[in-house]
Write an enzyme that holds these catalytic residues in place. Structure first.
Site, mmCIF file in Angstrom:
data_model
loop_
_atom_site.group_PDB
_atom_site.id
_atom_site.type_symbol
_atom_site.label_atom_id
_atom_site.label_comp_id
_atom_site.label_asym_id
_atom_site.label_seq_id
_atom_site.Cartn_x
_atom_site.Cartn_y
_atom_site.Cartn_z
ATOM 1 N N HIS A 107 0.815 -1.217 0.000
ATOM 2 C CA HIS A 107 0.000 0.000 0.000
ATOM 3 C C HIS A 107 0.851 1.270 0.000
ATOM 4 O O HIS A 107 0.359 2.355 -0.304
ATOM 5 C CB HIS A 107 -0.969 0.004 1.195
ATOM 6 C CG HIS A 107 -0.343 0.302 2.519
ATOM 7 N ND1 HIS A 107 0.009 -0.689 3.413
ATOM 8 C CD2 HIS A 107 -0.006 1.467 3.117
ATOM 9 C CE1 HIS A 107 0.533 -0.136 4.493
ATOM 10 N NE2 HIS A 107 0.529 1.170 4.346
ATOM 11 N N ASP A 137 0.193 -7.578 1.811
ATOM 12 C CA ASP A 137 0.606 -6.182 1.892
ATOM 13 C C ASP A 137 2.123 -6.032 1.852
ATOM 14 O O ASP A 137 2.721 -5.337 2.678
ATOM 15 C CB ASP A 137 0.033 -5.538 3.157
ATOM 16 C CG ASP A 137 0.188 -4.014 3.159
ATOM 17 O OD1 ASP A 137 0.255 -3.433 2.062
ATOM 18 O OD2 ASP A 137 0.252 -3.423 4.247
ATOM 19 N N SER A 214 4.736 2.461 7.972
ATOM 20 C CA SER A 214 4.460 1.248 7.207
ATOM 21 C C SER A 214 5.648 0.886 6.330
ATOM 22 O O SER A 214 6.179 1.716 5.597
ATOM 23 C CB SER A 214 3.221 1.455 6.335
ATOM 24 O OG SER A 214 2.060 1.585 7.104
#
Length: 371
Positions: A107, A137, A214
């Site tokens: 993402h 992910d 992230s």
């Protein structure tokens, strides 16, 4: 109320060190670290507590932080001292290959027209996507660089609840390089439902994982990478998740070799059996998955499975819901043959099918890596 022990604030977190007579149980090396600090406190009146704790954190971070990168569209700004800094945009990553392989979250780079990777030493490179996997992910980005520092990666899953956890990344796109937050491993083998997929086997930590963290590494007190920061629950405090590094590296290897992850698949659409379905259709079972569609020409169709069937078992494992189905299938490889128990009306039958290769989720996101 009498509190046994003391607390040390670490960024947004409060780490508790128990009194020697407390029943709180740290595990492994972290238990020994805490014991050493407590002995230091007893011997020196507490004067060395902070310095000892600082040494634990700083030593671990110093081993890893040279391999942490910012992944973003880069803008340059000047700080109060007129120094120019690149502003990271949307995420983080870390080096897994000295020749320019970067591991991050899918993402982070999803939909990016231009990817810029900024190293810890300030150098910037244009990045190209080697492959991405939206199910877990993860993504691998390649840059044209060599002799990059690679952190030590954990070779086992021997994690324990209460073990120290340190998250490194670039939260909120702040200037000045990567940031560090510390906490503990709060839980293991967590499962969460995202907008894209169902993720399982995750590490839960209370080390703050803020927007922009992230893709950064989650490390232990030795400076060994144990996971990759992946998700936070909005509006919740102290709840972050990371993907364990072993399955993450297995996926990374497939992304490098194939540009995607080759997963097994039964070519069906299904929903959980629930009380409303049981009552409306007078189903013979109250658990399982109801088949809503079968892909024409697939191995599933050839096996005899049809829309309206209820799948309740694969090989030796009961299937109570779609999550159970995903877990069982993911233990196999494309080409494996499995035996299914399904209800056709009120009759239970056994069917065999061959697991196929799952279709790519986002083939348009793969880019040719410049040579």
């Amino acid at each position: 109320m009498v509190l046994h022990g003391f607390y040390i604030m670490t960024g947004l977190n409060c780490v508790h060190f128990p009194h020697p007579k407390s029943s709180f149980n740290y595990q492994g090396k972290d238990r020994q670290i805490v014991s050493n600090i407590i002995r230091s406190n007893n011997s020196y009146g507490g004067t060395n507590i902070m310095s000892d704790f600082d040494e634990i954190i700083t030593s671990a971070v110093e081993r890893v932080i040279p391999s942490v990168v910012n992944i973003s569209e880069v803008k340059l700004i000047q700080d109060a001292y007129l120094r120019v800094h690149p502003v990271p945009g949307v995420g983080s990553g870390f080096v897994i290959d000295s020749d320019g392989g970067i591991l991050t979250n899918s993402h982070v780079i999803m939909g990016s027209r231009k990817i810029t990777v900024t190293l810890e030493d300030g150098r910037t490179f244009e990045g190209a996507v080697r492959g991405l996997d939206t199910i877990m992910d993860l993504a691998v980005v390649q840059i044209n660089a060599s002799d990059l520092p690679v952190p030590e990666l954990s070779k086992d899953n021997n994690l324990k609840i209460g073990q120290m956890a340190i998250a490194i990344g670039s939260p909120l796109g702040l200037v000045g390089g990567p940031t560090v937050t510390a906490g503990v491993i709060s839980a293991l083998n967590r499962s969460i439902q995202t907008e894209v997929t169902f993720m399982e086997g995750l590490i839960q930590t209370d080390a703050a994982i803020n927007p922009g963290n992230s893709g950064g590494p989650l490390i232990n007190s030795k400076g060994v990478v144990v996971g990759i920061n992946s998700a936070i629950i909005p509006f919740a405090q102290g709840i972050g998740f990371a993907i364990p590094i072993q399955p993450a590296m297995w996926i990374a290897k497939q992304l490098i070799e194939h540009g995607e992850v080759v997963r097994p698949w039964i070519a069906i659409n299904a929903v959980d059996v629930n009380p409303k379905l049981v009552a409306y259709y007078n189903l013979p079972v109250d658990k399982g998955v109801a088949i809503t569609n079968v892909v024409p020409g697939s191995e599933a169709e050839k096996s005899g499975i049809e829309a309206g069937d209820i799948l309740v078992r694969i090989d030796d494992t009961d299937i109570n819901n779609v999550r159970d189905l995903i877990k069982v299938i993911n233990k196999h490889e494309a080409g494996d043959r499995v035996t299914m128990e399904v209800y056709k009306g009120r009759e239970k039958v056994r069917l065999q099918t061959v697991l196929e290769r799952a279709p790519s989720m986002h083939p348009s996101m793969r880019r040719q890596v410049p040579m």
